[in-house]
Design a protein around this motif. Structure first.
Motif, PDB file in Angstrom:
ATOM      1  N   PHE A   1      67.403  63.214  17.647  1.00 36.72           N
ATOM      2  CA  PHE A   1      66.753  64.394  17.078  1.00 36.72           C
ATOM      3  C   PHE A   1      66.218  65.273  18.206  1.00 36.72           C
ATOM      4  O   PHE A   1      65.856  64.778  19.274  1.00 36.72           O
ATOM      5  N   ILE A   2      66.142  66.566  17.941  1.00 41.38           N
ATOM      6  CA  ILE A   2      65.500  67.493  18.867  1.00 41.38           C
ATOM      7  C   ILE A   2      64.162  67.874  18.258  1.00 41.38           C
ATOM      8  O   ILE A   2      64.111  68.485  17.188  1.00 41.38           O
ATOM      9  N   SER A   3      63.095  67.487  18.925  1.00 37.97           N
ATOM     10  CA  SER A   3      61.756  67.836  18.462  1.00 37.97           C
ATOM     11  C   SER A   3      61.348  69.165  19.080  1.00 37.97           C
ATOM     12  O   SER A   3      61.973  69.654  20.023  1.00 37.97           O
ATOM     13  N   ALA A   4      60.275  69.738  18.552  1.00 37.62           N
ATOM     14  CA  ALA A   4      59.762  70.987  19.106  1.00 37.62           C
ATOM     15  C   ALA A   4      59.361  70.787  20.573  1.00 37.62           C
ATOM     16  O   ALA A   4      59.604  71.648  21.415  1.00 37.62           O
ATOM     17  N   ARG A   5      58.765  69.648  20.894  1.00 39.77           N
ATOM     18  CA  ARG A   5      58.358  69.382  22.269  1.00 39.77           C
ATOM     19  C   ARG A   5      59.560  69.318  23.200  1.00 39.77           C
ATOM     20  O   ARG A   5      59.546  69.859  24.297  1.00 39.77           O
ATOM     21  N   GLU A   6      60.647  68.665  22.750  1.00 37.56           N
ATOM     22  CA  GLU A   6      61.858  68.570  23.567  1.00 37.56           C
ATOM     23  C   GLU A   6      62.489  69.946  23.769  1.00 37.56           C
ATOM     24  O   GLU A   6      62.897  70.287  24.880  1.00 37.56           O
ATOM     25  N   LEU A   7      62.549  70.730  22.708  1.00 33.35           N
ATOM     26  CA  LEU A   7      63.108  72.075  22.817  1.00 33.35           C
ATOM     27  C   LEU A   7      62.263  72.915  23.775  1.00 33.35           C
ATOM     28  O   LEU A   7      62.796  73.621  24.633  1.00 33.35           O
TER      29      LEU A   7
ATOM     30  N   GLU B   1      55.353  79.254  24.324  1.00 32.89           N
ATOM     31  CA  GLU B   1      54.586  79.318  23.080  1.00 32.89           C
ATOM     32  C   GLU B   1      55.131  78.314  22.061  1.00 32.89           C
ATOM     33  O   GLU B   1      56.215  78.494  21.521  1.00 32.89           O
ATOM     34  N   MET B   2      54.355  77.272  21.772  1.00 36.19           N
ATOM     35  CA  MET B   2      54.795  76.244  20.831  1.00 36.19           C
ATOM     36  C   MET B   2      55.068  76.833  19.450  1.00 36.19           C
ATOM     37  O   MET B   2      56.002  76.411  18.769  1.00 36.19           O
ATOM     38  N   GLU B   3      54.314  77.834  19.048  1.00 31.06           N
ATOM     39  CA  GLU B   3      54.529  78.451  17.734  1.00 31.06           C
ATOM     40  C   GLU B   3      55.949  79.025  17.625  1.00 31.06           C
ATOM     41  O   GLU B   3      56.619  78.857  16.607  1.00 31.06           O
ATOM     42  N   ARG B   4      56.411  79.698  18.680  1.00 29.03           N
ATOM     43  CA  ARG B   4      57.775  80.253  18.679  1.00 29.03           C
ATOM     44  C   ARG B   4      58.811  79.143  18.655  1.00 29.03           C
ATOM     45  O   ARG B   4      59.839  79.248  17.981  1.00 29.03           O
TER      46      ARG B   4
ATOM     47  N   GLU C   1      58.439  76.133  17.402  1.00 30.81           N
ATOM     48  CA  GLU C   1      58.435  75.545  16.057  1.00 30.81           C
ATOM     49  C   GLU C   1      59.197  76.422  15.071  1.00 30.81           C
ATOM     50  O   GLU C   1      59.913  75.907  14.198  1.00 30.81           O
ATOM     51  N   LYS C   2      59.092  77.739  15.208  1.00 33.98           N
ATOM     52  CA  LYS C   2      59.857  78.652  14.340  1.00 33.98           C
ATOM     53  C   LYS C   2      61.354  78.498  14.580  1.00 33.98           C
ATOM     54  O   LYS C   2      62.147  78.581  13.644  1.00 33.98           O
ATOM     55  N   MET C   3      61.728  78.276  15.833  1.00 35.69           N
ATOM     56  CA  MET C   3      63.141  78.061  16.153  1.00 35.69           C
ATOM     57  C   MET C   3      63.643  76.792  15.462  1.00 35.69           C
ATOM     58  O   MET C   3      64.748  76.768  14.907  1.00 35.69           O
ATOM     59  N   ILE C   4      62.837  75.742  15.485  1.00 32.56           N
ATOM     60  CA  ILE C   4      63.206  74.475  14.841  1.00 32.56           C
ATOM     61  C   ILE C   4      63.355  74.693  13.332  1.00 32.56           C
ATOM     62  O   ILE C   4      64.361  74.308  12.733  1.00 32.56           O
ATOM     63  N   VAL C   5      62.364  75.341  12.713  1.00 36.19           N
ATOM     64  CA  VAL C   5      62.374  75.579  11.266  1.00 36.19           C
ATOM     65  C   VAL C   5      63.615  76.371  10.848  1.00 36.19           C
ATOM     66  O   VAL C   5      64.194  76.128   9.790  1.00 36.19           O
ATOM     67  N   SER C   6      64.058  77.296  11.704  1.00 41.54           N
ATOM     68  CA  SER C   6      65.189  78.153  11.343  1.00 41.54           C
ATOM     69  C   SER C   6      66.508  77.385  11.200  1.00 41.54           C
ATOM     70  O   SER C   6      67.424  77.873  10.537  1.00 41.54           O
ATOM     71  N   VAL C   7      66.619  76.204  11.775  1.00 41.92           N
ATOM     72  CA  VAL C   7      67.859  75.421  11.653  1.00 41.92           C
ATOM     73  C   VAL C   7      67.653  74.064  10.985  1.00 41.92           C
ATOM     74  O   VAL C   7      68.623  73.360  10.714  1.00 41.92           O
ATOM     75  N   ASP C   8      66.414  73.716  10.680  1.00 46.41           N
ATOM     76  CA  ASP C   8      66.066  72.421  10.094  1.00 46.41           C
ATOM     77  C   ASP C   8      66.313  72.431   8.587  1.00 46.41           C
ATOM     78  O   ASP C   8      65.434  72.749   7.799  1.00 46.41           O
TER      79      ASP C   8
END
Length: 187
Positions: A132-138, A152-155, A157-164
């Motif tokens: 898995f790719i976590s937000a921290r890894e990304l 920016e962790m918020e950005r 996390e949004k990237m993760i949400v967009s493909v999750d």
């Protein structure tokens, strides 16, 4: 690999240098160009290239780098434009990996090769190897690449949400593969 004194091409070419899919390769090359072009003027100078290689942990001799790059710069330009950069990449590809060869996207071998490239790309982001790719890894990879999104962790996390697609807060290989295929326009 045999060692009989003759220079032989390596059978398994490096996925890190060239992806087998032309459309994936062109997209990746444009992204690399944009990353290296720090001031966004559409040219990569010798200094920008040297700095980028250094950030990647590749220290090149500045005089060698300068002579190589300057041989690819079109007269009147201050650095490599994207076409020059593509030509340099192709020259290095031909020299070190024997060129692109034939690519038939419909063949089973090509599909398997593309899948292999996607697995290799996924592994770059999946730093702990858990699938898995976590937000921290990304975020860690984006920071290594010098991308502002990594700050920016918020950005991230949004990237993760967009493909999750299954909403588990991380990206699995199938979500990654679907994202890569929707981003790329087949050639």
């Amino acid at each position: 690999m045999e060692s009989n004194g003759e220079n032989k091409k390596v059978e398994r070419q490096s996925s890190s240098f060239r992806l087998r899919s032309p459309s994936l390769n062109a997209l990746r090359l444009q992204r690399i160009f944009d990353l290296f072009d720090k001031n966004g003027d559409g040219f990569i100078t010798v200094d920008e290239l040297s700095q980028a290689l250094s950030r990647l942990g590749l220290d090149a001799d500045l005089s060698d780098l300068k002579s190589t790059v300057e041989s690819c710069i079109q007269p009147g330009n201050t650095g490599l434009n994207f076409d020059d950069f593509s030509s340099l990449h192709k020259t290095l590809d031909d020299s070190f990996f024997g060129g692109a060869g034939e690519y038939d996207e419909s063949s089973p071998e090509s599909a398997a090769a593309e899948e292999s490239d996607l697995v290799e790309a996924f592994k770059v982001f999946d730093e702990n190897g858990d699938g898995f790719i976590s937000a921290r890894e990304l975020q860690a990879v984006l920071k290594k690449l010098g991308l502002p999104e990594g700050g920016e962790m918020e950005r991230v996390e949004k990237m993760i949400v967009s493909v999750d697609r299954n909403h588990d807060g991380r990206v699995d290989f199938f979500e990654f593969k679907n994202m890569m295929r929707t981003v790329v326009i087949p050639s």
